[in-house]
Design a protein around this motif. Sequence first.
Motif, PDB file in Angstrom:
ATOM      1  N   ARG A 241     -25.445 -37.187   7.201  1.00  0.00           N
ATOM      2  CA  ARG A 241     -24.802 -37.118   8.516  1.00  0.00           C
ATOM      3  C   ARG A 241     -25.715 -37.695   9.594  1.00  0.00           C
ATOM      4  O   ARG A 241     -25.257 -38.341  10.532  1.00  0.00           O
ATOM      5  CB  ARG A 241     -24.440 -35.671   8.865  1.00  0.00           C
ATOM      6  N   LEU A 242     -27.026 -37.440   9.453  1.00  0.00           N
ATOM      7  CA  LEU A 242     -27.954 -37.946  10.462  1.00  0.00           C
ATOM      8  C   LEU A 242     -28.119 -39.457  10.346  1.00  0.00           C
ATOM      9  O   LEU A 242     -28.684 -40.088  11.231  1.00  0.00           O
ATOM     10  CB  LEU A 242     -29.318 -37.269  10.308  1.00  0.00           C
ATOM     11  N   GLN A 243     -27.683 -40.033   9.244  1.00  0.00           N
ATOM     12  CA  GLN A 243     -27.800 -41.472   9.070  1.00  0.00           C
ATOM     13  C   GLN A 243     -26.431 -42.135   9.065  1.00  0.00           C
ATOM     14  O   GLN A 243     -26.282 -43.249   8.557  1.00  0.00           O
ATOM     15  CB  GLN A 243     -28.535 -41.774   7.758  1.00  0.00           C
ATOM     16  N   ALA A 244     -25.423 -41.437   9.610  1.00  0.00           N
ATOM     17  CA  ALA A 244     -24.060 -41.965   9.694  1.00  0.00           C
ATOM     18  C   ALA A 244     -23.513 -42.353   8.334  1.00  0.00           C
ATOM     19  O   ALA A 244     -22.855 -43.371   8.177  1.00  0.00           O
ATOM     20  CB  ALA A 244     -23.980 -43.145  10.664  1.00  0.00           C
ATOM     21  N   ARG A 245     -23.827 -41.519   7.324  1.00  0.00           N
ATOM     22  CA  ARG A 245     -23.230 -41.722   6.002  1.00  0.00           C
ATOM     23  C   ARG A 245     -22.365 -40.508   5.693  1.00  0.00           C
ATOM     24  O   ARG A 245     -22.331 -39.558   6.465  1.00  0.00           O
ATOM     25  CB  ARG A 245     -24.323 -41.827   4.936  1.00  0.00           C
TER      26      ARG A 245
ATOM     27  N   TRP B 184     -34.302 -32.592   9.697  1.00  0.00           N
ATOM     28  CA  TRP B 184     -34.150 -33.427  10.893  1.00  0.00           C
ATOM     29  C   TRP B 184     -35.408 -34.272  11.085  1.00  0.00           C
ATOM     30  O   TRP B 184     -35.336 -35.472  11.370  1.00  0.00           O
ATOM     31  CB  TRP B 184     -33.903 -32.490  12.069  1.00  0.00           C
TER      32      TRP B 184
ATOM     33  N   ALA C 155     -35.491 -37.148   8.778  1.00  0.00           N
ATOM     34  CA  ALA C 155     -34.597 -38.244   9.146  1.00  0.00           C
ATOM     35  C   ALA C 155     -35.133 -39.030  10.324  1.00  0.00           C
ATOM     36  O   ALA C 155     -34.684 -40.134  10.578  1.00  0.00           O
ATOM     37  CB  ALA C 155     -33.217 -37.690   9.473  1.00  0.00           C
TER      38      ALA C 155
END
Lengths: 333, 174
Positions: free
Chosen positions: A35-39, A289, A292
């Motif tokens: 989610r933190l890497q837009a996946r 976090w 990431a």
Amino acid sequence: MPVLLEATLKSVVLIFVLLTGFAYLTLTERKVLARLQARIGPNRAGPLGLLQPVADGLKLIFKESITPAGVDKPIYFLAPVLVAVPAIIVFAVIPVGKGPAFQLASEINVGALYIVGVMGVAVYGITLAGWASNNKYAALGGLRASAQVISYELGMGLSIVAVVLMASSASLADIVEAQMPGNILGWFIFRQPVAAAIFAITAMAELARAPFDLVEAEQELTAGFMTEYSGMKFALFFMGEYVKMIAVSALFATFFLGGWSGPFVDQAPILSVVYFTIKVVACLLLMIWTRATLPRMRYDRLMGFGWKVLTPVAIANVIVTAFLIALGVPGYQ
Amino acid sequence: MGLKEVLTRIVVGFATVLKTVTRRPVTIQYPEQQKPMSARFRGRHHLKRYEDGLERCIGCALCAAACPADAIYVEAGENTDEERYSPGERYAKTYEINMLRCIFCGYCEDACPTNAIVLEPIEFPTGYTRESMIYTKEMLLESPPINVPATPQRTPPGKYDRAILPFPPIDESQ
Ligand code: SF4
Ligand code: SF4
């Protein structure tokens, strides 16, 4: 005898919770990182991907367990155990809730010392794994790991000293009690912010997680000390790493976030376990976090930072704390 | 860089990463969800048939000659009335397109005198090996209309003497 039985039961429950926690921590990490890497992240195995850890575990069990030629067999097999066991037994002294029902051995008066000692043992596992593997990447990874963990353990130990000074006890149960003058400001993260920051940084380095994951810097060292391990032996290392993540989060919660304390724990002691879990999960999420966000540090900078910044600051912090306590400054007596 | 700037940058970095959570993932659930093809994508080749089931391709290899990528290989065979694949003298005994060489320009389509080869954006060629990306005649040829026999067919003598005209007429809508 009932004492022994009680201790055994508690240990079994604790280990069960830890292993489940480990399994789902891996899934959480993968999901949150995604989610933190837009996946999207893993979501195929079972609803929402909840069976992913089961699939991973099964895969690892059925993998061929390769023993490379030329390894030092006894040490090679001992190393994963040496990494996994200390991670679990650290929990013996952590009070996970209010009252003796939720505590295993948290009242022993050298709890903090025990933690530093047990965490130190895990380094042997890493070093020995690197040495016994008969592989240059593993040897380099093991070497880096021992250098890194030893230098950061110093800062970590010193930040714990400050906490012990504040609580005037090395028992973790007392440390939690000392953080409860009735409001949130009693937490040591507010009364010992420097120690908390040092503990957080050194804990991350001790775990060899990003941004301190030079031990297994894939681009340079393949998988570092784990390069020659496969199947369940690899799984043990993996487990050790993630259980240690939970352990360190639990320690941070205990030392700096008031442990199990929170509103209404006197009326409903079970709430204390909930508070503790929430605090631990918050620390874990913070770690993910961080992973990431921050890139890996360069190795010489890592060592320089440990010896030239963290250790002196930690020593200064201990001295200042001792003075404040000796002078009886409010909040420090 | 002073300490203050370092700390600010770290905080900004953390905030940037956290903001990503609100973004829609850039990845998709691949087999179920597929990215739309470019509007200009012509699609992959299909070899067409007439309504009576005969193949349109007459094995003239004009498409192979027109192909800028040299992706088409055609080998012609002789038609007889007992074993007829297409109108006229010849049919394509072997017809292969190397989908890895093809640049999907559609020149083959333009070159074909019988409108036999047509690019249609129905599916995209995929495969695990280079060999599997060489599409053979069986893979390219469409199936005959319902209740119409496939090729080869037994045909009355003299009916299919001409490869192109006057019979059967070319269906321009295809
Ligand atoms: S589309 Fe273009 S490149 Fe592909 S086979 Fe036809 S002529 Fe050749
Ligand atoms: S597809 Fe068209 S151009 Fe190519 S060989 Fe067949 S009839 Fe000739």
